[in-house]
Design a protein around this motif. Structure first.
Motif, PDB file in Angstrom:
ATOM      1  N   MET A   1       0.829  -1.210   0.000  1.00 21.51           N
ATOM      2  CA  MET A   1       0.000   0.000   0.000  1.00 21.51           C
ATOM      3  C   MET A   1       0.861   1.257   0.000  1.00 21.51           C
ATOM      4  SD  MET A   1      -2.999  -1.162  -0.286  1.00 21.51           S
ATOM      5  CE  MET A   1      -3.837   0.408  -0.206  1.00 21.51           C
ATOM      6  N   TYR A   2       1.933   1.235   0.749  1.00 22.38           N
ATOM      7  CA  TYR A   2       2.825   2.401   0.771  1.00 22.38           C
ATOM      8  C   TYR A   2       3.509   2.580  -0.582  1.00 22.38           C
ATOM      9  CZ  TYR A   2       2.260   2.598   5.854  1.00 22.38           C
ATOM     10  OH  TYR A   2       1.738   2.717   7.117  1.00 22.38           O
ATOM     11  N   MET A   3       3.876   1.464  -1.216  1.00 25.04           N
ATOM     12  CA  MET A   3       4.459   1.530  -2.548  1.00 25.04           C
ATOM     13  C   MET A   3       3.489   2.159  -3.541  1.00 25.04           C
ATOM     14  SD  MET A   3       6.212  -2.249  -2.795  1.00 25.04           S
ATOM     15  CE  MET A   3       6.564  -2.079  -4.520  1.00 25.04           C
ATOM     16  N   LEU A   4       2.256   1.720  -3.501  1.00 29.65           N
ATOM     17  CA  LEU A   4       1.258   2.217  -4.451  1.00 29.65           C
ATOM     18  C   LEU A   4       0.969   3.692  -4.224  1.00 29.65           C
ATOM     19  CD1 LEU A   4      -1.277  -0.775  -4.551  1.00 29.65           C
ATOM     20  CD2 LEU A   4       0.762  -0.364  -5.952  1.00 29.65           C
ATOM     21  N   LEU A   5       0.900   4.085  -2.966  1.00 25.13           N
ATOM     22  CA  LEU A   5       0.632   5.491  -2.653  1.00 25.13           C
ATOM     23  C   LEU A   5       1.770   6.379  -3.162  1.00 25.13           C
ATOM     24  CD1 LEU A   5      -1.492   7.244  -1.238  1.00 25.13           C
ATOM     25  CD2 LEU A   5      -0.170   6.987   0.871  1.00 25.13           C
ATOM     26  N   ALA A   6       3.009   5.949  -2.939  1.00 25.09           N
ATOM     27  CA  ALA A   6       4.156   6.726  -3.410  1.00 25.09           C
ATOM     28  C   ALA A   6       4.199   6.771  -4.933  1.00 25.09           C
ATOM     29  CB  ALA A   6       5.447   6.125  -2.860  1.00 25.09           C
ATOM     30  N   ALA A   7       3.963   5.640  -5.580  1.00 29.17           N
ATOM     31  CA  ALA A   7       4.016   5.589  -7.043  1.00 29.17           C
ATOM     32  C   ALA A   7       2.943   6.482  -7.660  1.00 29.17           C
ATOM     33  CB  ALA A   7       3.846   4.152  -7.531  1.00 29.17           C
ATOM     34  N   ALA A   8       1.737   6.440  -7.112  1.00 36.35           N
ATOM     35  CA  ALA A   8       0.652   7.270  -7.646  1.00 36.35           C
ATOM     36  C   ALA A   8       0.971   8.748  -7.496  1.00 36.35           C
ATOM     37  CB  ALA A   8      -0.656   6.931  -6.932  1.00 36.35           C
ATOM     38  N   THR A   9       1.505   9.133  -6.337  1.00 38.67           N
ATOM     39  CA  THR A   9       1.810  10.547  -6.095  1.00 38.67           C
ATOM     40  C   THR A   9       2.919  11.040  -7.017  1.00 38.67           C
ATOM     41  OG1 THR A   9       1.167  10.278  -3.774  1.00 38.67           O
ATOM     42  CG2 THR A   9       2.458  12.223  -4.339  1.00 38.67           C
ATOM     43  N   LEU A  10       3.993  10.259  -7.134  1.00 40.07           N
ATOM     44  CA  LEU A  10       5.091  10.657  -8.010  1.00 40.07           C
ATOM     45  C   LEU A  10       4.640  10.730  -9.465  1.00 40.07           C
ATOM     46  CD1 LEU A  10       8.035   8.569  -6.511  1.00 40.07           C
ATOM     47  CD2 LEU A  10       7.758  11.054  -6.401  1.00 40.07           C
ATOM     48  N   ALA A  11       3.856   9.751  -9.903  1.00 39.41           N
ATOM     49  CA  ALA A  11       3.407   9.732 -11.300  1.00 39.41           C
ATOM     50  C   ALA A  11       2.462  10.889 -11.594  1.00 39.41           C
ATOM     51  CB  ALA A  11       2.728   8.399 -11.607  1.00 39.41           C
ATOM     52  N   ALA A  12       1.532  11.163 -10.677  1.00 34.80           N
ATOM     53  CA  ALA A  12       0.561  12.233 -10.910  1.00 34.80           C
ATOM     54  C   ALA A  12       1.243  13.599 -10.950  1.00 34.80           C
ATOM     55  CB  ALA A  12      -0.515  12.209  -9.829  1.00 34.80           C
ATOM     56  N   THR A  13       2.129  13.849  -9.999  1.00 31.52           N
ATOM     57  CA  THR A  13       2.797  15.148  -9.975  1.00 31.52           C
ATOM     58  C   THR A  13       3.735  15.320 -11.173  1.00 31.52           C
ATOM     59  OG1 THR A  13       4.471  14.211  -8.472  1.00 31.52           O
ATOM     60  CG2 THR A  13       2.646  15.402  -7.475  1.00 31.52           C
ATOM     61  N   THR A  14       4.409  14.246 -11.564  1.00 26.33           N
ATOM     62  CA  THR A  14       5.294  14.332 -12.726  1.00 26.33           C
ATOM     63  C   THR A  14       4.514  14.562 -14.009  1.00 26.33           C
ATOM     64  OG1 THR A  14       6.903  12.857 -11.677  1.00 26.33           O
ATOM     65  CG2 THR A  14       7.059  13.125 -14.058  1.00 26.33           C
ATOM     66  N   SER A  15       3.411  13.833 -14.194  1.00 27.85           N
ATOM     67  CA  SER A  15       2.616  13.999 -15.416  1.00 27.85           C
ATOM     68  C   SER A  15       1.994  15.386 -15.479  1.00 27.85           C
ATOM     69  CB  SER A  15       1.536  12.926 -15.508  1.00 27.85           C
ATOM     70  OG  SER A  15       0.694  12.939 -14.364  1.00 27.85           O
ATOM     71  N   ALA A  16       1.582  15.935 -14.334  1.00 25.29           N
ATOM     72  CA  ALA A  16       1.035  17.293 -14.323  1.00 25.29           C
ATOM     73  C   ALA A  16       2.102  18.306 -14.714  1.00 25.29           C
ATOM     74  CB  ALA A  16       0.466  17.621 -12.943  1.00 25.29           C
ATOM     75  N   TYR A  17       3.309  18.114 -14.209  1.00 24.52           N
ATOM     76  CA  TYR A  17       4.415  19.019 -14.539  1.00 24.52           C
ATOM     77  C   TYR A  17       4.746  18.948 -16.030  1.00 24.52           C
ATOM     78  CZ  TYR A  17       9.208  20.802 -14.723  1.00 24.52           C
ATOM     79  OH  TYR A  17      10.345  21.495 -15.064  1.00 24.52           O
ATOM     80  N   LEU A  18       4.853  17.739 -16.562  1.00 24.93           N
ATOM     81  CA  LEU A  18       5.178  17.582 -17.976  1.00 24.93           C
ATOM     82  C   LEU A  18       4.065  18.109 -18.873  1.00 24.93           C
ATOM     83  CD1 LEU A  18       6.744  13.989 -17.886  1.00 24.93           C
ATOM     84  CD2 LEU A  18       7.952  16.172 -18.047  1.00 24.93           C
ATOM     85  N   ALA A  19       2.813  17.848 -18.491  1.00 29.48           N
ATOM     86  CA  ALA A  19       1.680  18.349 -19.276  1.00 29.48           C
ATOM     87  C   ALA A  19       1.646  19.869 -19.270  1.00 29.48           C
ATOM     88  CB  ALA A  19       0.372  17.784 -18.730  1.00 29.48           C
ATOM     89  N   HIS A  20       1.970  20.445 -18.126  1.00 27.49           N
ATOM     90  CA  HIS A  20       2.013  21.905 -18.011  1.00 27.49           C
ATOM     91  C   HIS A  20       2.996  22.489 -19.021  1.00 27.49           C
ATOM     92  CE1 HIS A  20       3.965  25.376 -15.545  1.00 27.49           C
ATOM     93  NE2 HIS A  20       3.136  25.866 -16.426  1.00 27.49           N
ATOM     94  N   HIS A  21       4.179  21.892 -19.129  1.00 25.58           N
ATOM     95  CA  HIS A  21       5.183  22.409 -20.057  1.00 25.58           C
ATOM     96  C   HIS A  21       4.838  22.084 -21.506  1.00 25.58           C
ATOM     97  CE1 HIS A  21       8.316  24.059 -17.402  1.00 25.58           C
ATOM     98  NE2 HIS A  21       7.807  23.231 -16.516  1.00 25.58           N
ATOM     99  N   ALA A  22       4.048  21.047 -21.727  1.00 23.88           N
ATOM    100  CA  ALA A  22       3.626  20.731 -23.096  1.00 23.88           C
ATOM    101  C   ALA A  22       2.496  21.651 -23.559  1.00 23.88           C
ATOM    102  CB  ALA A  22       3.169  19.277 -23.180  1.00 23.88           C
TER     103      ALA A  22
END
Length: 272
Positions: free
Chosen positions: A222-243
């Motif tokens: 559960m801790y792995m999934l929570l960390a992975a979701a948070t990192l992926a969501a914040t990274t994709s938002a950052y990349l989408a913002h610059h795109a």
């Protein structure tokens, strides 16, 4: 009979459940009958094929085989999540990067600290869970970012016209997209054990592992999934913002309707 030894006849006994879903969708005229049947058939075929491959990997795969399988999962997940956010330029490439950013650091960290053994029967299933969670968070984030831009374009451009930097002008919408993407992972973590017994814990208990041992594994998962979701969501938002934005000219990139999907031009209000 051994409770963990399920036969193909027992699997076939679950097929009528798909029929129930198809009948309910048909009765409600949802237009999902073909999708439901296709999904059920694909799931069975894909799982059977993957099961055969996993038998070989578990028996013969070295580290290179494990890494190769993880790379394949990342590429497929990037394609799936990218389709969700196809309104964002280069969505599939951005999704793949975001999923890798969310998944790989988590897997590497737990491997380095000895939580996960570098064996195919451990790394492949755990990696699949982590990558799938990162994929879902990435897909929702990209979809919501595109929707936020579409629905709130006048407000964003007004902020840009008033001299607000791109990052600040889009920040409320980026945060909204990330929050939406993380809600499923947060809610699942809150109610684990109370509302549901997740797959890892359930599988271990069915296999005869002591419940307390199964709980320890599930807490890590559960801790792995929570960390992975948070990192992926914040990274994709950052990349989408610059795109989506030209951060140099402080302009919003928008799809060129006449050019068809995938063509993007610069349009917006120049920051003064």
């Amino acid at each position: 009979m051994n409770a963990t030894a399920m036969t193909w006849w027992q699997v076939a006994a679950a097929v009528p459940l798909v029929g129930v879903a198809v009948a309910a969708a048909g009765y409600q005229r949802l237009g999902l009958t073909r999708d439901l049947v296709t999904a059920a058939v694909r799931a069975a075929a894909q799982l059977a094929a993957v099961g055969a491959v996993l038998l070989l990997l578990f028996a013969h795969a070295a580290t290179a085989g494990i890494l190769g399988w993880i790379a394949v999962m990342l590429l497929i997940a990037g394609q799936v999540a990218g389709r969700r956010g196809r309104a964002v330029p280069r969505a599939r490439a951005l999704a793949t990067i975001a999923i890798a950013t969310g998944s790989l650091p988590v897997l590497v960290a737990l491997t380095v600290f000895g939580v996960l053994a570098v064996r195919a029967e451990v790394m492949i299933p755990i990696s699949g869970m982590v990558i799938a969670t990162a994929m879902q968070a990435t897909g929702v984030t990209l979809l919501r970012v595109a929707e936020e831009v579409g629905h709130h374009r006048p407000a964003i451009e007004t902020r840009l016209a008033l001299g607000m930097p791109v990052t600040a002008a889009f920040a409320p919408h980026r945060r909204s997209a990330v929050r939406t993407a993380l809600l499923p992972a947060i809610d699942s973590t809150k109610v684990v054990g109370l509302v549901s017994l997740p797959g890892a814990m359930t599988g271990l208990i069915i296999a005869g592992v002591d419940p307390l041992t199964a709980i320890r594994y599930q807490v890590v998962v559960m801790y792995m999934l929570l960390a992975a979701a948070t990192l992926a969501a914040t990274t994709s938002a950052y990349l989408a913002h610059h795109a989506l934005f030209d951060t140099t000219a402080h302009r919003l990139r928008t799809p060129e309707t006449a050019g068809g999907p995938g063509r993007w031009t610069i349009r917006g209000v120049v920051r003064r």
